[in-house]
Design a protein around this motif. Structure first.
Motif, PDB file in Angstrom:
ATOM      1  N   ARG A  25      10.787-157.494 -54.889  1.00  0.00           N
ATOM      2  CA  ARG A  25      11.349-158.444 -55.848  1.00  0.00           C
ATOM      3  C   ARG A  25      12.830-158.716 -55.556  1.00  0.00           C
ATOM      4  N   ILE A  26      13.555-157.661 -55.184  1.00  0.00           N
ATOM      5  CA  ILE A  26      14.974-157.829 -54.841  1.00  0.00           C
ATOM      6  C   ILE A  26      15.122-158.579 -53.521  1.00  0.00           C
ATOM      7  N   GLY A  27      14.210-158.297 -52.588  1.00  0.00           N
ATOM      8  CA  GLY A  27      14.303-158.892 -51.252  1.00  0.00           C
ATOM      9  C   GLY A  27      15.320-158.193 -50.376  1.00  0.00           C
ATOM     10  N   CYS A  28      15.492-156.893 -50.604  1.00  0.00           N
ATOM     11  CA  CYS A  28      16.532-156.146 -49.897  1.00  0.00           C
ATOM     12  C   CYS A  28      16.017-155.532 -48.599  1.00  0.00           C
ATOM     13  N   LYS A  29      16.949-155.104 -47.767  1.00  0.00           N
ATOM     14  CA  LYS A  29      16.628-154.355 -46.557  1.00  0.00           C
ATOM     15  C   LYS A  29      16.074-152.999 -46.965  1.00  0.00           C
ATOM     16  N   VAL A  30      15.054-152.525 -46.247  1.00  0.00           N
ATOM     17  CA  VAL A  30      14.424-151.242 -46.565  1.00  0.00           C
ATOM     18  C   VAL A  30      14.486-150.335 -45.333  1.00  0.00           C
ATOM     19  N   ILE A  31      14.879-149.099 -45.545  1.00  0.00           N
ATOM     20  CA  ILE A  31      14.979-148.119 -44.460  1.00  0.00           C
ATOM     21  C   ILE A  31      14.023-146.968 -44.747  1.00  0.00           C
ATOM     22  N   ASP A  32      13.245-146.603 -43.752  1.00  0.00           N
ATOM     23  CA  ASP A  32      12.321-145.482 -43.878  1.00  0.00           C
ATOM     24  C   ASP A  32      13.078-144.191 -43.552  1.00  0.00           C
ATOM     25  N   VAL A  33      13.194-143.298 -44.518  1.00  0.00           N
ATOM     26  CA  VAL A  33      13.953-142.061 -44.328  1.00  0.00           C
ATOM     27  C   VAL A  33      13.054-140.863 -44.006  1.00  0.00           C
ATOM     28  N   SER A  34      11.771-141.125 -43.795  1.00  0.00           N
ATOM     29  CA  SER A  34      10.805-140.030 -43.622  1.00  0.00           C
ATOM     30  C   SER A  34      11.220-139.041 -42.545  1.00  0.00           C
ATOM     31  N   GLU A  35      11.640-139.546 -41.397  1.00  0.00           N
ATOM     32  CA  GLU A  35      11.961-138.678 -40.269  1.00  0.00           C
ATOM     33  C   GLU A  35      13.424-138.812 -39.848  1.00  0.00           C
ATOM     34  N   ARG A  36      14.259-139.287 -40.748  1.00  0.00           N
ATOM     35  CA  ARG A  36      15.661-139.484 -40.403  1.00  0.00           C
ATOM     36  C   ARG A  36      16.552-138.471 -41.127  1.00  0.00           C
ATOM     37  N   ALA A  37      17.556-137.994 -40.416  1.00  0.00           N
ATOM     38  CA  ALA A  37      18.572-137.152 -41.041  1.00  0.00           C
ATOM     39  C   ALA A  37      19.473-138.035 -41.901  1.00  0.00           C
ATOM     40  N   VAL A  38      20.152-137.425 -42.849  1.00  0.00           N
ATOM     41  CA  VAL A  38      21.044-138.177 -43.730  1.00  0.00           C
ATOM     42  C   VAL A  38      22.081-138.940 -42.923  1.00  0.00           C
ATOM     43  N   GLU A  39      22.639-138.287 -41.899  1.00  0.00           N
ATOM     44  CA  GLU A  39      23.679-138.936 -41.096  1.00  0.00           C
ATOM     45  C   GLU A  39      23.150-140.184 -40.403  1.00  0.00           C
ATOM     46  N   GLU A  40      21.929-140.116 -39.889  1.00  0.00           N
ATOM     47  CA  GLU A  40      21.352-141.262 -39.196  1.00  0.00           C
ATOM     48  C   GLU A  40      21.120-142.423 -40.159  1.00  0.00           C
ATOM     49  N   THR A  41      20.553-142.108 -41.328  1.00  0.00           N
ATOM     50  CA  THR A  41      20.327-143.151 -42.332  1.00  0.00           C
ATOM     51  C   THR A  41      21.645-143.760 -42.790  1.00  0.00           C
ATOM     52  N   ALA A  42      22.645-142.913 -43.016  1.00  0.00           N
ATOM     53  CA  ALA A  42      23.959-143.385 -43.464  1.00  0.00           C
ATOM     54  C   ALA A  42      24.573-144.334 -42.442  1.00  0.00           C
ATOM     55  N   ASN A  43      24.417-144.027 -41.177  1.00  0.00           N
ATOM     56  CA  ASN A  43      24.973-144.896 -40.135  1.00  0.00           C
ATOM     57  C   ASN A  43      24.274-146.253 -40.116  1.00  0.00           C
ATOM     58  N   LEU A  44      22.969-146.254 -40.346  1.00  0.00           N
ATOM     59  CA  LEU A  44      22.236-147.519 -40.417  1.00  0.00           C
ATOM     60  C   LEU A  44      22.717-148.368 -41.588  1.00  0.00           C
ATOM     61  N   ILE A  45      22.941-147.718 -42.717  1.00  0.00           N
ATOM     62  CA  ILE A  45      23.427-148.429 -43.904  1.00  0.00           C
ATOM     63  C   ILE A  45      24.840-148.958 -43.650  1.00  0.00           C
ATOM     64  N   TYR A  46      25.681-148.113 -43.055  1.00  0.00           N
ATOM     65  CA  TYR A  46      27.066-148.522 -42.781  1.00  0.00           C
ATOM     66  C   TYR A  46      27.103-149.728 -41.838  1.00  0.00           C
ATOM     67  N   GLN A  47      26.248-149.700 -40.815  1.00  0.00           N
ATOM     68  CA  GLN A  47      26.185-150.829 -39.890  1.00  0.00           C
ATOM     69  C   GLN A  47      25.733-152.103 -40.583  1.00  0.00           C
TER      70      GLN A  47
END
Length: 270
Positions: free
Chosen positions: A243-265
């Motif tokens: 409904r929002i139409g936002c970007k979605v990131i799968d965190v299942s196999e990602r470390a916090v640092e990796e996910t954070a870097n994707l969000i920051y980018q």
């Protein structure tokens, strides 16, 4: 353990003393012993304190480690320690001398420059305070003020991600998505690219929630960790993200640092 069997390390600084203590502890960690004590003496700016520490070091057969940039105090410490036969280690001066030669300019010899409160420091503190204040959907007004808003079900690392990104000076709010609670309307009034959805596989979430229940001393069979409940929450969360139409990131196999870097980018590209 008697005092005579201990090695005493006195850490002196004309500022906070964290740097000197970290160096001392790093060196101590290389020895397999618990028989070393450290005493930090910060803000050393007069000879009286130097005299007191030298006397303590001499009485305990101790060692003095220091980061003192004020020339008159540094020279006095070195001279007195030499006369009293107390071992000393000057952390900064050798490197300062090398840099002075390379840079061809004298050091400032000012205390506390490493901890100067500049604009960047205040931005980081503000971002950290923002993340705490608007954590876990406590106040939907944060959604309107945030640089980025994280949404997802419980245990998708929203809080640690918010704190990690705060250290990168981003103001982050996060909102948990629960079937029984309508998401705040503010989520749908801001640009979709300011929202990041976090998804996770049912299997991974089941394992994470079981570990959480164990840590809390609760039964693993609680509804919170059942696949039926998890599937219900994930389906609801996906519908909100759609409904929002936002970007979605799968965190299942990602470390916090990796996910954070994707969000920051993603924020930087925006």
């Amino acid at each position: 353990m008697t005092a005579s069997n201990m090695t005493h390390v006195y850490v002196l600084s004309d500022s906070v003393g964290e740097t000197a203590e970290l160096v001392a502890r790093a060196a101590i960690s290389q020895f397999d012993t618990d028989h070393v004590t450290t005493t930090r003496v910060p803000y050393v700016d007069d000879r009286t304190v130097v005299d007191e520490v030298i006397e303590k070091a001499r009485a305990t057969s101790g060692v003095i480690v220091f980061t003192i940039v004020l020339p008159e105090i540094r020279h006095y410490l070195l001279d007195e320690a030499s006369q009293k036969d107390v071992p000393v280690y000057d952390i900064l001066t050798p490197l300062l001398n090398i840099l002075e030669t390379k840079i061809d300019a004298p050091p400032k010899n000012e205390t506390g420059l490493l901890y100067t409160l500049d604009e960047d420091y205040f931005k980081k503190v503000e971002a950290i305070e923002f993340a705490v204040k608007y954590d876990d959907g406590r106040d939907p007004r944060g959604v309107l003020r945030a640089d980025v808003v994280l949404v997802g079900v419980s245990r998708t690392s929203k809080t640690p991600l918010s704190q990690y990104l705060a250290h990168k000076r981003l103001k982050v709010a996060n909102v948990p998505l629960v079937p029984e609670v309508d998401p705040p309307e503010e989520l749908f009034s801001i640009p979709a690219d300011r929202v990041i959805g976090l998804k996770i596989s049912p299997e991974k979430l089941n394992g994470v929630r079981i570990e959480r229940l164990k840590a809390l001393g609760l039964k693993e069979q609680a509804n919170y960790a059942t696949f039926q409940r998890i599937e219900e929450e994930l389906t609801h969360a996906q519908s909100v993200m759609d409904r929002i139409g936002c970007k979605v990131i799968d965190v299942s196999e990602r470390a916090v640092e990796e996910t954070a870097n994707l969000i920051y980018q993603a924020v930087q590209k925006r």
